[in-house]
Design a protein around this motif. Structure first.
Motif, short mmCIF file in Angstrom:
data_model
loop_
_atom_site.label_atom_id
_atom_site.label_comp_id
_atom_site.label_asym_id
_atom_site.label_seq_id
_atom_site.Cartn_x
_atom_site.Cartn_y
_atom_site.Cartn_z
N VAL A 1 0.87 -1.18 0.00
CA VAL A 1 0.00 0.00 0.00
C VAL A 1 0.90 1.23 0.00
O VAL A 1 1.71 1.41 0.92
CB VAL A 1 -0.93 0.02 1.22
N TYR A 2 0.77 2.04 -1.04
CA TYR A 2 1.62 3.20 -1.21
C TYR A 2 0.74 4.45 -1.23
O TYR A 2 0.12 4.77 -2.24
CB TYR A 2 2.42 3.07 -2.51
N SER A 3 0.66 5.14 -0.11
CA SER A 3 -0.16 6.34 0.02
C SER A 3 0.76 7.56 0.06
O SER A 3 1.45 7.79 1.06
CB SER A 3 -1.02 6.28 1.29
N GLN A 4 0.76 8.32 -1.02
CA GLN A 4 1.65 9.46 -1.13
C GLN A 4 1.10 10.67 -0.37
O GLN A 4 -0.12 10.83 -0.27
CB GLN A 4 1.87 9.84 -2.59
N PRO A 5 1.98 11.51 0.15
CA PRO A 5 1.50 12.75 0.79
C PRO A 5 0.81 13.64 -0.23
O PRO A 5 1.20 13.69 -1.41
CB PRO A 5 2.79 13.40 1.31
N LYS A 6 -0.23 14.32 0.19
CA LYS A 6 -0.96 15.22 -0.70
C LYS A 6 -0.20 16.53 -0.85
O LYS A 6 0.42 17.02 0.08
CB LYS A 6 -2.36 15.49 -0.15
N ALA A 7 -0.28 17.07 -2.06
CA ALA A 7 0.37 18.36 -2.32
C ALA A 7 -0.57 19.50 -1.91
O ALA A 7 -1.78 19.34 -1.82
CB ALA A 7 0.72 18.47 -3.80
#
Length: 439
Positions: free
Chosen positions: A181-187
């Motif tokens: 599970v790869y949840s990227q930080p929001k810009a």
């Protein structure tokens, strides 16, 4: 008088002939062939007929009817794969163009191409007119190309495949599975911290120590009254350790602002990523005979009987026993706290590349192995670990290559892993295990 009648007849025939030739009906498609890419859902395709009628009155057109038929000989898609929305119409009721629709049913098999051919059928009083229609494209060929089934993003992926053991030869061995599970930080202004979670099961490369030897005397013979012949054999043995790993790995992702990509389409991201990992290891230790041996003989200047009496007095046997072979299985555990870590990802429509490196504190619970012997007690050892992982996934096929290396600084315990697997979206895991659920 006869000349005038003949002249009048010729003029009349020419007039009727010219009027007849000036009449024409053209009903056709704009092109002879089009290509359409099928999809996982139903597709509605608009089609048009172009109509050109010259010097025909509306009353005459009432007897002409227009229909669209399927050429079954050239079509290789089943009738349930499409629906044609066209009603047979009088030619007098149509204008310069007629639009109709074709519904292409969703394709469940993405790796095939089909063809659908439609023909214009013009009839008059139920008689089919094949030569009356003077249009250029009186039929249309619709090529139904297969769709490319790609991964729907890389955020939630499950992997099923096999391990590669390069020590014992380049061959696929044993099951590999993982869920990432790869949840990227929001810009944006309100930036948050993302995370990376991995649950996996793999097999490390076989660790082999082939330096073990056992030398034993196998025979004594008398040569003369004062000399004897001693024959010895050296056997070669190996210690093998095979380790299966089951682990849970989680890492927060903190965006490094100073790293930016000049090309926004590359979607390259670099994060500071401390980590926490628990690994359960099930190891199998075996002591095996390589079935390789050498034999040598030595002449001794001693009487054979004296040697026998001396060995019997010392309680020895002339034939030394062979070291027993064994296979033992034991469990080990590791807790790794990564303090210094970086996570790099490059993801676009074609490929996903992820690499992670980490250095930190390790708490290991291991069995001691000395000279091929396994200790019966488990002891805790604190150490410094370092690890590196890399994942490369093709979006079209889902084929994934993964490599991993882990070791400790003081008590060296290297583990190398290489896997080949197929990735699929996590939402499809229910379809994958559906036959099991139905049992």
């Amino acid at each position: 008088m006869k000349t005038n009648c003949l002249f009048f007849s010729i003029v009349t025939c020419l007039f009727i002939s010219s009027y007849t030739f000036s009449q024409s009906i053209k009903v056709g498609f704009n092109e002879a062939s089009i290509e359409v890419k099928r999809a996982k859902k139903d597709l509605i395709l608009p089609l048009k007929l172009f109509i050109e009628i010259k010097d025909l009155k509306k009353d005459s057109l009432d007897s002409y009817k227009l229909d669209i038929k399927v050429n079954s000989q050239e079509t290789n898609i089943i009738s349930s794969g499409y629906q044609l929305y066209f009603e047979k119409s009088k030619l007098s009721s149509l204008e310069n163009e007629k639009e109709f629709f074709l519904k292409i049913i969703k394709d469940t098999i993405p790796d095939r191409q089909r063809k659908l051919v439609f023909e214009i059928e013009l009839s008059k009083k139920d008689s089919i007119l094949k030569k009356t229609n003077e249009a250029k494209h009186k039929k249309i060929e619709i090529i139904l190309n297969s769709y490319e089934e790609t991964l729907d993003g890389y955020k939630y992926l499950a992997y099923v495949g096999t391990n590669f053991d390069l020590v014992e030869g380049i061959r696929a061995k044993d099951l590999f599975f993982a869920t990432n599970v790869y949840s990227q930080p929001k810009a944006g202004k309100n930036k948050n911290v993302g995370f990376y979670l991995s649950i996996y099961g793999n097999r490390a490369f076989t660790q082999t120590d082939s330096a073990g030897t056992v030398r034993r005397e196998i025979k004594f013979e008398s040569l003369t009254d004062t000399t004897s012949l001693r024959t010895s054999k050296t056997d070669f043995y190996t210690n093998k350790r095979v380790t299966d790993n089951i682990g849970v790995y989680i890492s927060p992702l903190i965006k490094l602002k100073w790293f930016k990509s000049n090309n926004p389409e590359r979607n390259i991201n670099l994060y500071y990523s401390p980590s926490l990992e628990f690994v359960y290891r099930r190891s199998t230790l075996s002591f095996e005979n390589l079935n390789i041996g050498t034999t040598d003989s030595l002449t001794i200047n001693r009487n054979f009987q004296e040697i026998v009496d001396e060995r019997l007095q010392n309680g020895e046997n002339t034939n030394n026993p062979v070291r027993p072979l064994f296979t033992k299985t034991f469990n080990e555990y590791s807790f790794n706290l990564g303090i210094i870590g970086v996570f790099l990802s490059l993801e676009n429509e074609k490929i996903s590349v992820r690499a992670h490196g980490s250095i930190g504190y390790a708490s290991n619970y291991n069995r001691d192995i000395q000279s091929g012997l396994l200790s019966s007690t488990i002891r805790q050892q604190s150490d410094i670990f370092f690890s590196g992982r890399a994942w490369v996934t093709d979006s079209k096929t889902g084929i994934t290559l993964q490599a991993e290396v882990t070791n400790t600084a003081f008590n060296h315990r290297p583990f190398f892993v290489a896997t080949l697997s197929k990735a699929f979206n996590f939402k499809k895991i229910g379809d994958f295990f559906q036959p099991i659920v139905k049992q």
